[in-house]
Design a protein around this motif. Structure first.
Motif, short mmCIF file in Angstrom:
data_model
loop_
_atom_site.label_atom_id
_atom_site.label_comp_id
_atom_site.label_asym_id
_atom_site.label_seq_id
_atom_site.Cartn_x
_atom_site.Cartn_y
_atom_site.Cartn_z
N SER A 93 32.15 33.73 44.10
CA SER A 93 32.34 34.98 43.38
C SER A 93 33.24 35.90 44.19
O SER A 93 33.12 36.01 45.41
CB SER A 93 30.98 35.65 43.15
N ARG A 94 34.19 36.55 43.49
CA ARG A 94 35.19 37.37 44.16
C ARG A 94 35.06 38.83 43.71
O ARG A 94 34.60 39.11 42.61
CB ARG A 94 36.59 36.85 43.82
N PRO A 95 35.46 39.80 44.56
CA PRO A 95 35.33 41.22 44.22
C PRO A 95 36.08 41.59 42.94
O PRO A 95 37.07 40.94 42.57
CB PRO A 95 35.92 41.93 45.44
N VAL A 96 35.63 42.65 42.30
CA VAL A 96 36.27 43.10 41.07
C VAL A 96 37.70 43.60 41.33
O VAL A 96 38.54 43.58 40.44
CB VAL A 96 35.45 44.20 40.38
N LYS A 97 37.97 44.04 42.54
CA LYS A 97 39.34 44.38 42.96
C LYS A 97 39.33 44.56 44.47
O LYS A 97 38.30 44.90 45.06
CB LYS A 97 39.89 45.61 42.25
N GLU A 98 40.49 44.33 45.08
CA GLU A 98 40.65 44.50 46.52
C GLU A 98 41.99 45.15 46.80
O GLU A 98 43.01 44.75 46.24
CB GLU A 98 40.61 43.15 47.24
N ASN A 126 31.01 41.25 41.01
CA ASN A 126 30.50 41.50 39.67
C ASN A 126 29.09 40.95 39.54
O ASN A 126 28.59 40.26 40.43
CB ASN A 126 31.41 40.85 38.62
N THR A 127 28.42 41.27 38.46
CA THR A 127 27.12 40.70 38.17
C THR A 127 27.25 39.82 36.92
O THR A 127 28.29 39.81 36.25
CB THR A 127 26.07 41.80 37.89
N GLY A 128 26.20 39.11 36.61
CA GLY A 128 26.21 38.31 35.38
C GLY A 128 26.09 39.16 34.14
O GLY A 128 26.37 38.69 33.03
N ARG A 129 25.68 40.42 34.33
CA ARG A 129 25.53 41.34 33.19
C ARG A 129 26.22 42.67 33.52
O ARG A 129 25.58 43.71 33.67
CB ARG A 129 24.06 41.57 32.88
N PRO A 130 27.52 42.64 33.64
CA PRO A 130 28.24 43.86 34.03
C PRO A 130 28.32 44.87 32.89
O PRO A 130 28.39 44.50 31.72
CB PRO A 130 29.62 43.34 34.40
N LEU A 137 48.30 37.27 50.46
CA LEU A 137 47.48 38.35 49.89
C LEU A 137 46.42 37.81 48.93
O LEU A 137 45.50 38.55 48.55
CB LEU A 137 48.37 39.35 49.15
N LEU A 138 46.55 36.54 48.54
CA LEU A 138 45.63 35.96 47.57
C LEU A 138 44.59 35.07 48.23
O LEU A 138 43.70 34.53 47.55
CB LEU A 138 46.42 35.15 46.53
N LYS A 139 44.66 34.92 49.54
CA LYS A 139 43.73 34.03 50.25
C LYS A 139 42.39 34.71 50.50
O LYS A 139 42.27 35.93 50.50
CB LYS A 139 44.34 33.60 51.58
N PHE A 140 41.38 33.88 50.76
CA PHE A 140 40.06 34.38 51.12
C PHE A 140 39.32 33.28 51.86
O PHE A 140 39.75 32.13 51.91
CB PHE A 140 39.28 34.82 49.87
N ASN A 189 34.99 37.95 54.92
CA ASN A 189 35.85 38.53 53.88
C ASN A 189 35.87 40.05 53.88
O ASN A 189 36.88 40.65 53.55
CB ASN A 189 35.43 38.02 52.50
N GLN A 190 34.75 40.68 54.25
CA GLN A 190 34.64 42.13 54.07
C GLN A 190 34.55 42.90 55.38
O GLN A 190 35.10 44.00 55.48
CB GLN A 190 33.42 42.45 53.20
N TYR A 191 33.87 42.36 56.39
CA TYR A 191 33.57 43.14 57.59
C TYR A 191 34.40 42.77 58.82
O TYR A 191 34.72 43.63 59.64
CB TYR A 191 32.07 43.03 57.93
N LEU A 192 34.76 41.51 58.99
CA LEU A 192 35.45 41.08 60.21
C LEU A 192 36.96 41.33 60.24
O LEU A 192 37.53 41.40 61.34
CB LEU A 192 35.18 39.59 60.47
N PRO A 193 37.66 41.43 59.10
CA PRO A 193 39.13 41.55 59.17
C PRO A 193 39.67 42.64 60.09
O PRO A 193 40.64 42.38 60.83
CB PRO A 193 39.53 41.78 57.71
N PRO A 194 39.11 43.87 60.13
CA PRO A 194 39.70 44.86 61.05
C PRO A 194 39.55 44.49 62.52
O PRO A 194 40.44 44.80 63.33
CB PRO A 194 38.93 46.15 60.71
N TYR A 195 38.44 43.86 62.89
CA TYR A 195 38.30 43.41 64.28
C TYR A 195 39.38 42.38 64.62
O TYR A 195 40.01 42.45 65.67
CB TYR A 195 36.92 42.78 64.51
#
Length: 764
Positions: free
Chosen positions: A696-701, A609-613, A726-729, A238-244
């Motif tokens: 769990s999904r990022p707070v924004k992308e 996010n965390t459980g206590r943001p 754009l909504l897939k993961f 989700n975070q590191y491989l997409p540009p490759y």
């Protein structure tokens, strides 16, 4: 005399016959690639096949290869497939001739070099390029780099570097696009297109790109180069491989494996990474080359002796060995002992030969050796103007209390160790640079000639510690002097000036490979000088030279204007003046968050996010919530941030619908108005947050951006189309999924200051 004339005539006849024969051979149409390569491999010995997997350095970049060297011997024996770091069309032609005319089968050599952000026309460092968010201009920069490099005989570049990194301590953030996978993917695609075109059969002004460093190199622990990387596969996907993946889908011709471990196995010997993901999932059909010496380095990782690690690399999917000579030393023995197969050797050899076929080397091995192009296509006025224009787009205005732009009048004091150093103009990873480029001081002298007085003083060393400065200079040093004396000189000229411009920061080689830093604040003697200059109660502009995000909290509090200029390449002096004096408005936007202090690192916008943001923007400590006692969670400057000489106003967002189906789309729009007095560019950014998911999904992308130009007072409606893609993961099972539910849609000038709306995705 008659005998001598006869001998000369015979010699000329032989030479002309040989030339005609070679020309005729070069002009003959080749058989289709698969058939041609199969026939060639049928003539090759095992040693010659293994030789194609061998990449060695030339020795001296400028002077070429000695005919009596071990490299020359390897070429003549058909034991070398590629050479790196040989510059100059005449040097390259000489070596290519050795390969074609003195080896048994005459297989040509691939010549490569780290053409990272330009050849002799040097563009800003890649991190700076990313801050332009100008994809067409970034693609053009790669196209110009390819045109210049091929004009000098080179046709393989070890670029683009697309590693995601969230840790600015790692020096090689200078070579990548920053912390975001979406933007990084778009830049990766653009760079590949710029270098290669479509990459099917290369024209002589295109070169083969090499995606690096595959994979996860930017995730090194503690920001220390070459260090361990360990992360979940969900995070990878989700975070590191997409540009490759994006670069592979753009048709990149080669891939470089990284130094680090992936799942505790070095990337160079990682079959899951090189075969399962790269070839089977992504359908990559080029060849894989190691990073410098990486096969031998696997011994330090505890993977076995040289014979064992070479076999591990080959079986994992590595095709070419850069500078370890492990393949040529051990693979034949491993074949005899049954530790590798002839099919594995053949497969790697075929991939290398196919690249040579696509490069046109079998049609004409000298097609990149045109001396006329060397004189006409390198460091041209057109190329320099493109570099100057793009450099101005990369500068990020971090603060401006009514100081910038400066007027070309009165007396201006230029102070700082980065103001007049040719060695530090291009930026790291510019091995082909001539280092005769104009400095900032020279650029300002030209811009102010006949209009204002320019005074100059170096003002300080880079840092008080001479050993640290030497270690960080990597032979591109600046003169050291007595700090007290230099400071006094700077204060003396500052008192005579109407405004003070400070050129401060790190040396260009303090970022880049093996340039990790544990403290990113402005160096001691530079900070002390800046403090003294501020006491003069005059307008002060800080030009922050850096190859990474640095810590500027003190400067944000005390300095009236801060312009982050990175390392802007060969046109640095003129480009800075273009912005400094208002001929162009700054439009760069950060692609890495800038921390408030070192303890925040890593700080990045697209975190989970965390459980206590703690609520975004909270300015005080909250007990039993996820925050620090001594600093707030948010960075000093967020991802996507950058000011202008004008101001922009964003309307509320308009959504074409508040629901979208799995096979439909909606649009999100805002009206952006230039409410200031300068014509300027703005980068409008789209972010999405998945509110409910199976993981769990990022707070924004980041999911979209548009660079627009608005005249003073002008408005424009900016619209983004939001598709299900754009909504897939990637979910827990690494399936690429589309899950129904609510999504927050955000549009704004950066990742923090956004307008919001909500969309519901319906299931099938």
């Amino acid at each position: 005399m008659k005998r001598l004339a006869l001998l000369i005539a015979v010699a000329l006849s032989v030479i002309m016959s040989f030339a005609a024969k070679n020309k005729k051979k070069a002009q003959q149409p080749l058989k289709p690639m698969n058939e041609f390569v199969s026939e060639l491999m049928g003539k090759m010995t095992v040693q010659e096949k293994i030789g194609q997997l061998n990449l060695l350095p030339s020795g001296d970049i400028q002077t070429g290869i000695s005919e009596n060297s071990s490299v020359s011997e390897a070429i003549r024996n058909g034991r070398l497939g590629a050479i790196l770091n040989l510059k100059g069309v005449e040097n390259i032609r000489k070596v290519q001739q050795m390969a074609v005319e003195e080896s048994r089968l005459g297989i040509p050599i691939i010549f490569g070099m780290d053409v990272i952000h330009g050849y002799e026309t040097i563009f800003p460092i890649p991190l700076a390029l990313a801050c332009s968010w100008d994809i067409p201009a970034i693609e053009q920069s790669a196209r110009i780099a390819a045109k210049e490099a091929t004009a000098d005989g080179l046709f393989w570049t070890y670029s683009p570097m697309v590693d995601i990194s969230i840790d600015p301590r790692w020096g090689r953030v200078a070579e990548g696009a920053g912390e975001d996978p979406f933007l990084g993917s778009r830049i990766a695609e653009a760079m590949v297109r710029g270098y290669q075109g479509d990459g099917s059969i290369y024209s002589t002004d295109k070169m083969m790109a090499c995606l690096k460093h595959y994979a996860l190199y930017g995730g090194s622990e503690a920001g220390r180069d070459y260090n361990t990387v360990d992360m979940s596969r969900i995070r990878m996907y989700n975070q590191y491989l997409p540009p490759y993946k994006a670069a592979v889908e753009a048709g990149v011709g080669s891939v470089m494996s990284s130094f680090n471990t992936v799942d505790y196995v070095p990337a160079t010997g990682n079959k899951w990474l090189l075969t399962d993901v790269l070839r089977r999932q992504w359908k990559f059909d080029g060849f894989v080359v190691t990073d410098y010496g990486a096969i031998n380095e696997m011994m330090n990782h505890g993977m076995g002796n040289q014979q064992q690690v070479a076999a591990l690399a080959l079986k994992a999917g590595t095709d070419m060995d850069m500078c370890s000579e492990a393949f040529t030393a051990t693979l034949e023995k491993s074949l005899q002992e049954g530790k590798v197969t002839i099919d594995e050797i053949n497969q790697a050899c075929r991939r290398v030969l196919e690249a040579k076929y696509k490069l046109g080397l079998f049609h004409d091995p000298y097609r990149y050796c045109d001396k006329k192009r060397r004189a006409s296509d390198i460091y041209t006025a057109e190329h320099r103007q493109a570099a100057r224009n793009l450099a101005a787009e990369t500068f990020v205005l971090l603060k401006n209390d009514h100081v910038l732009p400066l007027k070309k009048q009165g007396t201006i004091a230029l102070i700082g160790p980065l103001a007049d150093t040719k060695n530090n103009v291009p930026g790291s990873w510019a091995p082909t640079a001539t280092y005769q480029y104009p400095t900032l001081r020279e650029g300002m002298q030209k811009a102010l000639q006949g209009k204002a007085t320019l005074l100059y003083a170096q003002g300080s060393n880079i840092c008080r510690d001479s050993v640290l400065q030497a270690d960080g200079s990597f032979y591109r040093s600046i003169p050291r002097g007595d700090d007290a004396r230099m400071r006094q000189e700077a204060l003396d000229i500052a008192r005579k000036a109407d405004v003070i411009v400070c050129a401060m920061g790190e040396l260009q080689e303090m970022s880049g490979e093996c340039a990790s830093r544990s403290d990113l604040e402005l160096f001691d003697v530079q900070r002390e000088l800046l403090e003294e200059l501020l006491k003069l109660d005059k307008p002060v502009v800080l030009l922050n030279f850096a190859g990474r995000p640095t810590v500027l909290s003190w400067e944000q509090q005390h300095v009236p204007a801060i312009l982050n200029v990175w390392f802007a390449g060969s046109e640095t002096g003129d480009a800075i003046c273009d912005v400094l004096f208002g001929d162009k408005s700054p439009s760069g936007k950060l692609t890495m968050s800038m921390p408030k202090n070192m303890g925040q690192i890593p700080v990045y916008y697209n975190h989970l996010n965390t459980g206590r943001p703690v609520a975004e923007g909270t300015q005080k400590f909250v007990k039993f919530q996820s925050n620090y006692l001594d600093v707030r969670n948010e960075p000093l400057y967020p991802f996507g941030y950058g000011l202008s000489f004008t101001t922009f106003e964003y309307s509320d967002m308009t959504l074409s619908s508040n629901q979208v189906s799995a096979d439909g789309s909606i649009t999100a729009s805002v009206t952006v108005k230039n409410t200031g007095s300068y014509d300027a560019d703005e980068v409008v950014q789209l972010y999405i947050c998945d509110k409910v998911g199976s993981i769990s999904r990022p707070v924004k992308e980041l999911k979209g951006f548009k660079r627009i130009h608005l005249k003073a007072g002008e408005s424009q409606v900016v619209t983004f189309t939001i598709t299900p893609d754009l909504l897939k993961f990637y979910d827990y099972n690494l399936d690429y999924v589309l899950e129904p539910g609510d999504f927050d849609i955000m549009i704004g000038p950066n990742s923090r200051d956004v307008k919001r709306g909500r969309v519901y995705l319906r299931g099938n």
